[in-house]
Design a protein around this motif. Structure first.
Motif, PDB file in Angstrom:
ATOM      1  N   THR A   1     -22.981  22.976  18.365  1.00  0.00           N
ATOM      2  CA  THR A   1     -22.629  21.862  18.786  1.00  0.00           C
ATOM      3  C   THR A   1     -21.387  21.541  18.127  1.00  0.00           C
ATOM      4  OG1 THR A   1     -23.707  20.791  16.971  1.00  0.00           O
ATOM      5  CG2 THR A   1     -25.105  21.192  19.194  1.00  0.00           C
ATOM      6  N   SER A   2     -20.716  20.483  18.449  1.00  0.00           N
ATOM      7  CA  SER A   2     -19.447  20.020  17.809  1.00  0.00           C
ATOM      8  C   SER A   2     -19.772  19.607  16.397  1.00  0.00           C
ATOM      9  CB  SER A   2     -18.872  18.810  18.448  1.00  0.00           C
ATOM     10  OG  SER A   2     -19.998  17.584  18.598  1.00  0.00           O
ATOM     11  N   ARG A   3     -20.967  19.554  15.941  1.00  0.00           N
ATOM     12  CA  ARG A   3     -21.462  19.131  14.760  1.00  0.00           C
ATOM     13  C   ARG A   3     -21.606  20.519  13.526  1.00  0.00           C
ATOM     14  NH1 ARG A   3     -23.797  13.510  15.257  1.00  0.00           N
ATOM     15  NH2 ARG A   3     -24.856  13.659  13.461  1.00  0.00           N
ATOM     16  N   GLY A   4     -21.766  21.582  14.523  1.00  0.00           N
ATOM     17  CA  GLY A   4     -21.891  22.564  13.814  1.00  0.00           C
ATOM     18  C   GLY A   4     -23.110  23.419  13.895  1.00  0.00           C
ATOM     19  N   SER A   5     -24.173  22.549  14.522  1.00  0.00           N
ATOM     20  CA  SER A   5     -25.734  23.057  14.461  1.00  0.00           C
ATOM     21  C   SER A   5     -25.678  24.337  15.436  1.00  0.00           C
ATOM     22  CB  SER A   5     -26.512  21.897  14.948  1.00  0.00           C
ATOM     23  OG  SER A   5     -26.403  20.818  13.943  1.00  0.00           O
ATOM     24  N   THR A   6     -26.439  25.186  15.098  1.00  0.00           N
ATOM     25  CA  THR A   6     -26.644  26.338  16.119  1.00  0.00           C
ATOM     26  C   THR A   6     -28.093  26.580  16.443  1.00  0.00           C
ATOM     27  OG1 THR A   6     -26.998  27.770  14.074  1.00  0.00           O
ATOM     28  CG2 THR A   6     -24.800  27.604  14.883  1.00  0.00           C
ATOM     29  N   ASN A   7     -28.076  27.171  17.587  1.00  0.00           N
ATOM     30  CA  ASN A   7     -29.509  27.642  17.975  1.00  0.00           C
ATOM     31  C   ASN A   7     -29.490  29.257  18.697  1.00  0.00           C
ATOM     32  OD1 ASN A   7     -32.009  27.187  19.028  1.00  0.00           O
ATOM     33  ND2 ASN A   7     -31.462  26.925  21.164  1.00  0.00           N
ATOM     34  N   TYR A   8     -30.369  29.920  18.439  1.00  0.00           N
ATOM     35  CA  TYR A   8     -30.497  31.335  18.910  1.00  0.00           C
ATOM     36  C   TYR A   8     -31.570  31.694  19.878  1.00  0.00           C
ATOM     37  CZ  TYR A   8     -26.811  31.934  15.234  1.00  0.00           C
ATOM     38  OH  TYR A   8     -25.457  31.717  14.609  1.00  0.00           O
ATOM     39  N   ALA A   9     -31.669  32.595  20.763  1.00  0.00           N
ATOM     40  CA  ALA A   9     -32.558  33.370  21.285  1.00  0.00           C
ATOM     41  C   ALA A   9     -33.377  34.056  20.132  1.00  0.00           C
ATOM     42  CB  ALA A   9     -31.992  34.056  22.349  1.00  0.00           C
ATOM     43  N   ASP A  10     -34.575  34.064  20.185  1.00  0.00           N
ATOM     44  CA  ASP A  10     -35.391  34.651  19.439  1.00  0.00           C
ATOM     45  C   ASP A  10     -35.087  36.218  19.367  1.00  0.00           C
ATOM     46  OD1 ASP A  10     -38.697  32.951  20.222  1.00  0.00           O
ATOM     47  OD2 ASP A  10     -36.978  32.438  18.771  1.00  0.00           O
ATOM     48  N   SER A  11     -34.473  36.824  20.410  1.00  0.00           N
ATOM     49  CA  SER A  11     -34.113  38.241  20.455  1.00  0.00           C
ATOM     50  C   SER A  11     -33.128  38.723  19.731  1.00  0.00           C
ATOM     51  CB  SER A  11     -34.054  38.677  21.980  1.00  0.00           C
ATOM     52  OG  SER A  11     -33.167  37.908  22.621  1.00  0.00           O
TER      53      SER A  11
ATOM     54  N   LYS B   1     -31.755  36.523  16.886  1.00  0.00           N
ATOM     55  CA  LYS B   1     -32.124  35.802  15.334  1.00  0.00           C
ATOM     56  C   LYS B   1     -31.748  36.827  14.260  1.00  0.00           C
ATOM     57  CE  LYS B   1     -34.583  31.646  16.641  1.00  0.00           C
ATOM     58  NZ  LYS B   1     -35.666  30.587  16.490  1.00  0.00           N
ATOM     59  N   GLY B   2     -30.879  36.709  13.439  1.00  0.00           N
ATOM     60  CA  GLY B   2     -30.689  37.620  12.265  1.00  0.00           C
ATOM     61  C   GLY B   2     -29.777  38.735  12.644  1.00  0.00           C
ATOM     62  N   ARG B   3     -29.416  38.665  13.863  1.00  0.00           N
ATOM     63  CA  ARG B   3     -28.470  39.833  14.169  1.00  0.00           C
ATOM     64  C   ARG B   3     -27.128  39.364  14.678  1.00  0.00           C
ATOM     65  NH1 ARG B   3     -29.258  43.117  18.243  1.00  0.00           N
ATOM     66  NH2 ARG B   3     -30.720  41.975  19.275  1.00  0.00           N
ATOM     67  N   PHE B   4     -27.109  38.315  15.545  1.00  0.00           N
ATOM     68  CA  PHE B   4     -25.839  37.611  15.991  1.00  0.00           C
ATOM     69  C   PHE B   4     -25.611  36.173  15.296  1.00  0.00           C
ATOM     70  CE2 PHE B   4     -26.335  39.223  20.756  1.00  0.00           C
ATOM     71  CZ  PHE B   4     -26.515  40.472  20.099  1.00  0.00           C
ATOM     72  N   THR B   5     -24.264  35.871  15.133  1.00  0.00           N
ATOM     73  CA  THR B   5     -23.837  34.725  14.602  1.00  0.00           C
ATOM     74  C   THR B   5     -22.671  34.004  15.451  1.00  0.00           C
ATOM     75  OG1 THR B   5     -24.406  35.521  12.213  1.00  0.00           O
ATOM     76  CG2 THR B   5     -23.023  33.392  12.600  1.00  0.00           C
ATOM     77  N   ILE B   6     -23.175  32.981  15.800  1.00  0.00           N
ATOM     78  CA  ILE B   6     -21.975  32.069  16.515  1.00  0.00           C
ATOM     79  C   ILE B   6     -21.192  31.097  15.421  1.00  0.00           C
ATOM     80  CG2 ILE B   6     -23.653  30.157  17.271  1.00  0.00           C
ATOM     81  CD1 ILE B   6     -22.174  29.946  19.873  1.00  0.00           C
ATOM     82  N   SER B   7     -19.903  31.185  15.885  1.00  0.00           N
ATOM     83  CA  SER B   7     -19.076  30.131  14.915  1.00  0.00           C
ATOM     84  C   SER B   7     -17.953  29.677  15.933  1.00  0.00           C
ATOM     85  CB  SER B   7     -18.446  30.915  13.901  1.00  0.00           C
ATOM     86  OG  SER B   7     -17.810  32.163  14.296  1.00  0.00           O
ATOM     87  N   ARG B   8     -17.146  28.644  15.582  1.00  0.00           N
ATOM     88  CA  ARG B   8     -16.102  28.073  16.120  1.00  0.00           C
ATOM     89  C   ARG B   8     -15.065  27.479  15.342  1.00  0.00           C
ATOM     90  NH1 ARG B   8     -18.444  23.215  19.220  1.00  0.00           N
ATOM     91  NH2 ARG B   8     -16.447  22.753  19.825  1.00  0.00           N
ATOM     92  N   ASP B   9     -13.769  27.499  15.847  1.00  0.00           N
ATOM     93  CA  ASP B   9     -12.801  27.236  15.295  1.00  0.00           C
ATOM     94  C   ASP B   9     -12.085  26.156  16.063  1.00  0.00           C
ATOM     95  OD1 ASP B   9     -10.216  26.764  14.160  1.00  0.00           O
ATOM     96  OD2 ASP B   9      -9.846  28.751  13.667  1.00  0.00           O
ATOM     97  N   ASN B  10     -12.429  24.862  15.517  1.00  0.00           N
ATOM     98  CA  ASN B  10     -11.885  23.617  16.603  1.00  0.00           C
ATOM     99  C   ASN B  10     -10.505  23.691  16.645  1.00  0.00           C
ATOM    100  OD1 ASN B  10     -14.659  22.953  17.081  1.00  0.00           O
ATOM    101  ND2 ASN B  10     -14.886  21.695  15.131  1.00  0.00           N
ATOM    102  N   ALA B  11      -9.775  24.096  15.651  1.00  0.00           N
ATOM    103  CA  ALA B  11      -8.454  23.832  15.536  1.00  0.00           C
ATOM    104  C   ALA B  11      -7.690  24.870  16.732  1.00  0.00           C
ATOM    105  CB  ALA B  11      -7.641  24.085  14.207  1.00  0.00           C
ATOM    106  N   LYS B  12      -8.496  25.912  17.082  1.00  0.00           N
ATOM    107  CA  LYS B  12      -8.037  26.975  18.010  1.00  0.00           C
ATOM    108  C   LYS B  12      -8.766  26.813  19.393  1.00  0.00           C
ATOM    109  CE  LYS B  12      -6.656  30.300  14.548  1.00  0.00           C
ATOM    110  NZ  LYS B  12      -6.685  31.780  14.239  1.00  0.00           N
ATOM    111  N   ASN B  13      -9.736  25.826  19.364  1.00  0.00           N
ATOM    112  CA  ASN B  13     -10.585  25.705  20.261  1.00  0.00           C
ATOM    113  C   ASN B  13     -11.222  27.115  20.935  1.00  0.00           C
ATOM    114  OD1 ASN B  13     -10.553  22.889  21.038  1.00  0.00           O
ATOM    115  ND2 ASN B  13      -8.692  23.143  22.407  1.00  0.00           N
ATOM    116  N   THR B  14     -11.569  27.617  20.112  1.00  0.00           N
ATOM    117  CA  THR B  14     -12.265  29.041  20.127  1.00  0.00           C
ATOM    118  C   THR B  14     -13.721  29.459  19.396  1.00  0.00           C
ATOM    119  OG1 THR B  14      -9.958  30.008  20.036  1.00  0.00           O
ATOM    120  CG2 THR B  14     -11.931  31.407  19.648  1.00  0.00           C
TER     121      THR B  14
END
Length: 121
Positions: free
Chosen positions: A52-62, A64-77
């Motif tokens: 989310t825009s607030r930085g909260s994350t949610n992952y599929a159970d499959s 979890k612990g292996r993938f990490t989502i992140s974002r750089d708002n300055a780069k819209n990436t």
């Protein structure tokens, strides 16, 4: 007017890692939540991870612990770091973004074109 472009997919051996990137471009918009989805052959598209825009994350159970989502708002990436990859992770990965269009003051949903991830020996 707003486009999402994914990159970073490819072929990797089981146990390996890949980092996907998703860049949003355009004018007069703000990015709210962003997420990664995937679709394997013969299967429906499924949510992998979202942030989310607030930085909260949610992952599929499959993943979890292996993938990490992140974002750089300055780069819209948004990024998806994928570690300990398995053959079951093979799929086309799609970026998704919920955006706010300033001109209409309305939210909208945008998809990228997808990038292939293949995990194989």
């Amino acid at each position: 007017q707003v486009q999402l472009v994914e990159s970073g997919g490819g072929l990797v051996q089981p146990g390996g890692s890949l980092r996907l990137s998703c860049a949003a471009s355009g004018t007069f918009f703000r990015v709210n939540a962003m997420g990664w989805y995937r679709q394997a052959p013969g299967k429906e598209r499924e949510l992998v991870a979202e942030i989310t825009s607030r930085g909260s994350t949610n992952y599929a159970d499959s993943v979890k612990g292996r993938f990490t989502i992140s974002r750089d708002n300055a780069k819209n990436t948004a990024y998806l770091q994928m570690n300990s990859l398995k053959a079951e992770d093979t799929a086309v990965y799609y970026c998704n973004a919920d955006i706010f269009r300033v001109a209409t003051m309305r939210s909208d949903n945008v998809w990228g074109q997808g990038t292939q991830v293949t995990v194989s020996s």
